[in-house]
Design a protein around this motif. Structure first.
Motif, PDB file in Angstrom:
ATOM      1  N   ARG A 179       0.843  -1.200   0.000  1.00 24.77           N
ATOM      2  CA  ARG A 179       0.000   0.000   0.000  1.00 24.77           C
ATOM      3  C   ARG A 179       0.878   1.249   0.000  1.00 24.77           C
ATOM      4  NH1 ARG A 179      -4.860  -1.784  -1.664  1.00 24.77           N
ATOM      5  NH2 ARG A 179      -5.759  -3.347  -0.243  1.00 24.77           N
ATOM      6  N   ASP A 180       0.380   2.310  -0.623  1.00 27.49           N
ATOM      7  CA  ASP A 180       1.116   3.571  -0.549  1.00 27.49           C
ATOM      8  C   ASP A 180       1.016   4.100   0.879  1.00 27.49           C
ATOM      9  OD1 ASP A 180      -0.980   5.916  -0.328  1.00 27.49           O
ATOM     10  OD2 ASP A 180      -1.801   4.505  -1.785  1.00 27.49           O
ATOM     11  N   HIS A 238       9.488  10.526   4.233  1.00 27.50           N
ATOM     12  CA  HIS A 238       8.207  10.802   3.575  1.00 27.50           C
ATOM     13  C   HIS A 238       7.871  12.289   3.764  1.00 27.50           C
ATOM     14  CE1 HIS A 238       7.570   6.431   3.291  1.00 27.50           C
ATOM     15  NE2 HIS A 238       7.994   6.378   4.540  1.00 27.50           N
ATOM     16  N   HIS A 264       3.898  13.502   3.823  1.00 27.59           N
ATOM     17  CA  HIS A 264       2.933  12.559   4.410  1.00 27.59           C
ATOM     18  C   HIS A 264       1.855  13.344   5.153  1.00 27.59           C
ATOM     19  CE1 HIS A 264       1.556   8.627   5.467  1.00 27.59           C
ATOM     20  NE2 HIS A 264       1.671   8.842   6.778  1.00 27.59           N
TER      21      HIS A 264
END
Length: 315
Positions: A41-42, A161, A164
């Motif tokens: 999953r992202d 990230h 995010h």
């Protein structure tokens, strides 16, 4: 007579079918099925599913058992820790601190401390895990670990990230005065996240979210109306929408319902009815508890949608 508009639902499973699959797997105590739902999953969807699993009432014993079987399992640790956090917040309740008993606070803090021990281990083994770090931001807020520690956790996540949104949303809450922050730092963070994100990314919603938080903090009705009527506020919300939900590159990835809901509300509150109507059209019957819980929940959604369509010329 025009056809009646569909009744809104705030159930995440209506927007994201993976949530319904996850609930079924948790109810069946089927760990392989849970693992399969998280595979590849992202980061945004992974974090959304982690929170949904943590918030799924009745799965605590199962997730604890899976974790005990293998405390080194990345997903098991993240889900068990998140469930402890969600259980803790349920015990605390959403009431203001003065209405929360000492016993509630003690149990709340105990749950967060237990979750912290689990998630410290996860992030030590897997320092690029966005979901575990996002949940550790919630712990920092609940345990009142301070602005510096919360920012340290966010920076560790952002190293891997940088855009995010779930983590950015959590830190924005931390930066509010209600969590010992201040408006200048909150707005600076929201603007930096919006500025550095790609065009069409959802991150500019943080601008709308920041103005929502500022507006909610104003007790005087006239002052709150004056705040929303400021040209600078109206323009900044409009520009944020143009960079995200009104941009042709915007997609319905994980969290899109909350993003469009937040813009729909703030565009309504700033009398940008045509733009608000486009958000309600895109949402259909979907909504999110936040931000609508601040303006009457489902009834608020329905009332603002009707007004947006009446004044914005769409349906």
């Amino acid at each position: 007579m025009p056809a009646p508009l569909p009744a809104p639902t705030f159930d995440a499973g209506a927007a994201y079918p993976e949530v319904n699959d996850l609930r079924k797997a948790l109810d069946a105590a089927d760990w392989p099925a849970v693992q399969a739902l998280f595979a590849d999953r992202d980061p945004a969807l992974h974090t959304l599913l982690v929170r949904e699993a943590g918030d799924h009432v009745g799965s605590g014993a199962f997730l604890h058992h899976v974790y005990d079987d293998d405390p080194t399992d990345q997903l098991a640790g993240t889900l068990h820790g998140t469930h402890l956090i969600c259980d803790g917040w349920r015990i605390r309740s959403a009431d203001r601190a003065r209405h929360v008993s000492r016993s509630q606070f003690d149990q709340f803090h105990e749950h967060l401390r237990r979750a912290e021990q689990v998630l410290i281990d996860v992030t030590a083994r897997y320092p690029d895990d966005p979901s575990a770090w996002t949940e550790r931001l919630a712990i920092a807020r609940g345990l009142e670990l301070g602005q510096s520690e919360a920012r340290r956790r966010y920076d560790r996540l952002a190293h891997h990230h940088p855009h995010h949104l779930p983590a950015q949303t959590s830190l924005l809450q931390q930066l509010c005065p209600k969590w010992s922050g201040d408006w200048d730092r909150m707005f600076a963070f929201a603007r930096e996240c919006a500025r550095t994100a790609p065009d069409g990314a959802p991150n500019a919603v943080l601008i709308a979210d920041a103005h929502l938080e500022r507006w909610l903090d104003i007790d005087d009705d006239q002052e709150s109306a004056d705040y929303l009527a400021q040209p600078a506020v109206i323009d900044e919300i409009a520009q944020a929408a143009e960079r995200s939900v009104l941009h042709p590159a915007f997609t319905h990835g994980a969290g899109w319902v909350w993003v469009r809901s937040t813009f729909a509300l703030m565009l309504c509150l700033t009398d940008q009815w045509a733009a608000a109507a486009t958000q309600f059209t895109a949402l259909g019957n979907l909504g999110s508890k936040y931000p609508w819980n601040y303006v009457g929940g489902v009834d608020g959604f329905t009332e603002y949608r009707a007004e947006a369509y009446a004044k914005g010329g769409q349906s």
